[in-house]
Scaffold this motif. Structure first.
Motif, mmCIF file in Angstrom:
data_model
loop_
_atom_site.group_PDB
_atom_site.id
_atom_site.type_symbol
_atom_site.label_atom_id
_atom_site.label_comp_id
_atom_site.label_asym_id
_atom_site.label_seq_id
_atom_site.Cartn_x
_atom_site.Cartn_y
_atom_site.Cartn_z
ATOM 1 N N MET A 1 0.841 -1.200 0.000
ATOM 2 C CA MET A 1 0.000 0.000 0.000
ATOM 3 C C MET A 1 0.878 1.252 0.000
ATOM 4 O O MET A 1 1.835 1.342 0.753
ATOM 5 N N ILE A 2 0.531 2.193 -0.863
ATOM 6 C CA ILE A 2 1.281 3.438 -0.951
ATOM 7 C C ILE A 2 0.771 4.401 0.118
ATOM 8 O O ILE A 2 -0.435 4.619 0.265
ATOM 9 N N LYS A 3 1.686 4.994 0.864
ATOM 10 C CA LYS A 3 1.327 5.934 1.932
ATOM 11 C C LYS A 3 2.197 7.184 1.835
ATOM 12 O O LYS A 3 3.353 7.108 1.406
ATOM 13 N N LEU A 4 1.627 8.303 2.267
ATOM 14 C CA LEU A 4 2.404 9.529 2.437
ATOM 15 C C LEU A 4 2.747 9.619 3.919
ATOM 16 O O LEU A 4 1.868 9.747 4.770
ATOM 17 N N GLN A 5 4.024 9.507 4.225
ATOM 18 C CA GLN A 5 4.415 9.475 5.629
ATOM 19 C C GLN A 5 5.812 10.062 5.813
ATOM 20 O O GLN A 5 6.564 10.226 4.851
ATOM 21 N N LYS A 6 6.119 10.347 7.083
ATOM 22 C CA LYS A 6 7.425 10.903 7.402
ATOM 23 C C LYS A 6 8.510 9.938 6.936
ATOM 24 O O LYS A 6 8.488 8.745 7.271
ATOM 25 N N THR A 7 9.437 10.466 6.153
ATOM 26 C CA THR A 7 10.472 9.629 5.539
ATOM 27 C C THR A 7 11.787 10.390 5.528
ATOM 28 O O THR A 7 11.822 11.572 5.180
ATOM 29 N N ALA A 8 12.840 9.731 5.896
ATOM 30 C CA ALA A 8 14.168 10.360 5.827
ATOM 31 C C ALA A 8 14.513 10.663 4.378
ATOM 32 O O ALA A 8 14.406 9.791 3.506
ATOM 33 N N ALA A 9 14.901 11.893 4.121
ATOM 34 C CA ALA A 9 15.266 12.293 2.755
ATOM 35 C C ALA A 9 16.631 11.722 2.387
ATOM 36 O O ALA A 9 17.488 11.524 3.249
ATOM 37 N N PRO A 10 16.855 11.457 1.106
ATOM 38 C CA PRO A 10 18.191 11.011 0.689
ATOM 39 C C PRO A 10 19.218 12.118 0.871
ATOM 40 O O PRO A 10 18.879 13.309 0.815
ATOM 41 N N GLN A 11 20.451 11.733 1.093
ATOM 42 C CA GLN A 11 21.540 12.696 1.204
ATOM 43 C C GLN A 11 21.950 13.184 -0.183
ATOM 44 O O GLN A 11 21.757 12.492 -1.187
ATOM 45 N N LEU A 12 22.522 14.368 -0.243
ATOM 46 C CA LEU A 12 23.076 14.853 -1.508
ATOM 47 C C LEU A 12 24.307 14.044 -1.878
ATOM 48 O O LEU A 12 25.053 13.574 -1.011
ATOM 49 N N ASP A 13 24.503 13.852 -3.181
ATOM 50 C CA ASP A 13 25.763 13.261 -3.642
ATOM 51 C C ASP A 13 26.876 14.277 -3.432
ATOM 52 O O ASP A 13 26.707 15.467 -3.725
ATOM 53 N N GLU A 14 28.007 13.815 -2.946
ATOM 54 C CA GLU A 14 29.139 14.701 -2.685
ATOM 55 C C GLU A 14 30.311 14.359 -3.598
ATOM 56 O O GLU A 14 30.371 13.297 -4.205
ATOM 57 N N THR A 15 31.254 15.303 -3.682
ATOM 58 C CA THR A 15 32.474 15.130 -4.489
ATOM 59 C C THR A 15 32.127 14.674 -5.901
ATOM 60 O O THR A 15 32.572 13.628 -6.374
ATOM 61 N N ILE A 16 31.295 15.467 -6.552
ATOM 62 C CA ILE A 16 30.877 15.146 -7.927
ATOM 63 C C ILE A 16 31.934 15.655 -8.901
ATOM 64 O O ILE A 16 32.175 16.855 -9.000
ATOM 65 N N LEU A 17 32.548 14.734 -9.607
ATOM 66 C CA LEU A 17 33.578 15.078 -10.591
ATOM 67 C C LEU A 17 33.312 14.336 -11.895
ATOM 68 O O LEU A 17 32.866 13.185 -11.879
ATOM 69 N N PRO A 18 33.583 14.978 -13.030
ATOM 70 C CA PRO A 18 33.358 14.298 -14.308
ATOM 71 C C PRO A 18 34.331 13.152 -14.527
ATOM 72 O O PRO A 18 35.475 13.191 -14.069
ATOM 73 N N VAL A 19 33.857 12.123 -15.214
ATOM 74 C CA VAL A 19 34.688 10.978 -15.607
ATOM 75 C C VAL A 19 34.802 11.002 -17.124
ATOM 76 O O VAL A 19 33.787 10.938 -17.834
ATOM 77 N N GLN A 20 36.014 11.118 -17.620
ATOM 78 C CA GLN A 20 36.221 11.200 -19.061
ATOM 79 C C GLN A 20 36.116 9.820 -19.709
ATOM 80 O O GLN A 20 36.455 8.800 -19.102
ATOM 81 N N LEU A 21 35.639 9.807 -20.931
ATOM 82 C CA LEU A 21 35.629 8.578 -21.705
ATOM 83 C C LEU A 21 37.065 8.234 -22.091
ATOM 84 O O LEU A 21 37.838 9.107 -22.503
ATOM 85 N N THR A 22 37.437 6.970 -21.971
ATOM 86 C CA THR A 22 38.812 6.557 -22.232
ATOM 87 C C THR A 22 39.070 6.442 -23.733
ATOM 88 O O THR A 22 38.139 6.323 -24.542
ATOM 89 N N ASP A 23 40.346 6.445 -24.082
ATOM 90 C CA ASP A 23 40.721 6.224 -25.488
ATOM 91 C C ASP A 23 40.237 4.862 -25.965
ATOM 92 O O ASP A 23 39.820 4.707 -27.118
ATOM 93 N N GLU A 24 40.271 3.878 -25.073
ATOM 94 C CA GLU A 24 39.801 2.532 -25.430
ATOM 95 C C GLU A 24 38.311 2.564 -25.765
ATOM 96 O O GLU A 24 37.867 1.961 -26.754
ATOM 97 N N THR A 25 37.529 3.274 -24.944
ATOM 98 C CA THR A 25 36.095 3.394 -25.213
ATOM 99 C C THR A 25 35.855 4.003 -26.585
ATOM 100 O O THR A 25 35.030 3.510 -27.366
ATOM 101 N N MET A 26 36.577 5.079 -26.896
ATOM 102 C CA MET A 26 36.366 5.758 -28.173
ATOM 103 C C MET A 26 36.779 4.877 -29.350
ATOM 104 O O MET A 26 36.111 4.864 -30.402
ATOM 105 N N ALA A 27 37.856 4.111 -29.183
ATOM 106 C CA ALA A 27 38.306 3.210 -30.252
ATOM 107 C C ALA A 27 37.284 2.105 -30.494
ATOM 108 O O ALA A 27 37.003 1.732 -31.646
ATOM 109 N N VAL A 28 36.725 1.576 -29.426
ATOM 110 C CA VAL A 28 35.714 0.517 -29.549
ATOM 111 C C VAL A 28 34.468 1.047 -30.247
ATOM 112 O O VAL A 28 33.846 0.344 -31.060
ATOM 113 N N ARG A 29 34.091 2.279 -29.945
ATOM 114 C CA ARG A 29 32.924 2.863 -30.602
ATOM 115 C C ARG A 29 33.109 2.888 -32.121
ATOM 116 O O ARG A 29 32.204 2.511 -32.874
#
Length: 457
Positions: A1-29
């Motif tokens: 059953m779906i209920k609206l109730q007090k719920t702990a909110a998720p935490q924010l993601d921290e230390t967000i940094l981009p991950v570059q596509l590797t040369d291997e990934t690009m070659a495979v593409r």
């Protein structure tokens, strides 16, 4: 059953940094496209791009042509050309695919220098297309019309299609977008490196929506809340939405100075490469603050909708036909009663909507490596919409092992997100379902009540 109730909110993601596509990934593409070209008997493919429709081009080159158009020409021999305007010609040395540059000033902005004595067909001949007998044209859309011959519908500008046909008049032409985004298309599945690359955008969108929901309050303007829906100077994948009350007044799509009032309908969306988060509901703390005719919103719209979200997340698995998932959503949230009309879920990549294997009678298989948005949009007359769109990636045992080995921090984040959804929200996920953001499936339909969320506990 779906209920609206007090719920702990998720935490924010921290230390967000981009991950570059590797040369291997690009070659495979590149290698994978050449294999598909050989299997489909294409001597060459021509990939079109502009800023709005640059995903297929960027997939190989690593960049979009910003305010210009561009072409990427790939021969089955492996020979590559980039046809570019004035302000993107300098990107060729930095591109992720080695290519010969061909300057076409016609692709530049209006009234910029046209320093060429060559016509469009003469410029295109420099790419060697006159040697090709079969040429695939790749725009951004894989047409699926039941009334037309999709192979000869081209979503490239007329002057380029006409120029190509003059440059290689003996060649046979065909829309080849299906190589990229159709069933088993190259871009429909992702490796661990590609998932890590896209998780960056999904995390930003998740943080943005969580921050914006926390800041929303009576008297604040759309622009004040909208400021929390963009971050890190990254380019969004969709128009950022923060709307209170009536939407689209005077055709406006963007946040304005309109201030939030008690009882207003609320819509907000933040989207980046790899993920989007959207929320819809009301600026109230409880049903009693809704307009009288809408006080049954929770039971009429929000709870059935969230049950469909729960069902979607608990049902999806690899090797499932798209029609199976479509039919399951129709079963728990009948279209005739809840007014949704688009695919209840679609693939996501550099674009917010890449394609979808989920449609009536679809035999397309849901596959490991697919990044999905669960995107069910109810529209019940007289009520606000309901939305908690978000994203997941499907990963079989082998892909999960690769993620765990190659990106242990991402693996830990995904496992924490799974644990939150299972324990706090009550959604039982298959091991194959890995949330792309902390905000995924966290839904507060009453925006002023910042402690209560919908759960299945």
């Amino acid at each position: 059953m779906i209920k609206l109730q007090k719920t702990a909110a998720p935490q924010l993601d921290e230390t967000i940094l981009p991950v570059q596509l590797t040369d291997e990934t690009m070659a495979v593409r590149k290698s994978n496209l050449l294999k598909k070209m050989q299997a489909e008997n294409f001597d060459a493919v021509v990939i079109y791009a502009d800023l709005e429709h640059g995903g297929n081009f960027e997939y190989f080159t690593g960049f979009v042509p910003r305010f210009e158009e561009a072409l990427l020409v790939l021969h089955q021999t492996g020979e590559v050309y980039m046809v570019l305007g004035n302000e993107n010609l300098n990107k060729v040395p930095f591109a992720r695919m080695e290519a010969k540059a061909v300057h076409m000033p016609h692709l530049s902005l209006p009234n910029q220098p046209m320093e060429t004595t060559l016509s469009v067909p003469e410029i295109l001949k420099q790419t060697g297309l006159d040697r090709a007998a079969s040429i695939g044209l790749i725009g951004w859309k894989n047409f699926t019309s039941q009334q037309e011959e999709n192979a000869v519908l081209y979503d490239l500008p007329y002057f380029l299609v006409d120029g190509l046909k003059q440059a290689a008049p003996q060649a046979n032409y065909k829309n080849a977008a299906y190589l990229m985004i159709g069933e088993n298309g190259l871009r429909t599945t992702n490796t661990a490196n590609e998932i890590a690359h896209y998780e960056f955008g999904a995390m930003i969108a998740g943080n943005c929506i969580l921050k914006a929901m926390d800041q929303l309050d009576i008297g604040k303007s759309e622009m004040e809340i909208g400021a929390y829906l963009n971050d890190f100077g990254q380019t969004t994948s969709v128009v950022t939405i923060m709307a209170t009350g009536a939407r689209f007044e005077k055709a406006n799509l963007y946040p304005t100075g309109k201030k939030i009032q008690l009882g207003d309908r609320i819509s907000m969306t933040s989207g980046y490469k790899g993920g989007l988060q959207s929320r819809g509901g009301y600026a109230v703390t409880a049903s009693e603050e809704l307009p009288e005719a809408e006080r049954d919103y929770l039971d009429r719209v929000a709870k059935p909708y969230f049950n469909a979200v729960k069902t979607w997340l608990e049902t999806i698995t690899t090797n499932m036909a798209g029609a199976t998932l479509y039919n399951k959503i129709e079963e728990v949230l009948p279209k005739a009663h809840y007014g949704w009309h688009l695919n209840p879920g679609h693939l996501c990549a550099d674009e917010e909507w890449l394609a979808s294997p989920i449609y009536p009678d679809s035999k397309e298989k849901i596959t490991s490596g697919m990044i999905f948005q669960f995107d069910i949009i109810p529209s019940v007359p007289g009520y606000s919409g309901a939305s908690c769109e978000g994203g997941v990636v499907l990963a079989d045992e082998d892909l999960r092992a690769s993620i765990q080995t190659e990106y242990p921090e991402m693996w830990a984040r995904m496992q924490a997100r799974r644990s939150y959804l299972i324990k706090e929200i009550g959604i039982e996920l298959s091991e194959e379902v890995l949330p792309m953001s902390n905000a995924t499936a966290y839904y507060r339909p009453f925006f002023l009540n910042k402690e209560a969320a919908l759960t299945a506990k």
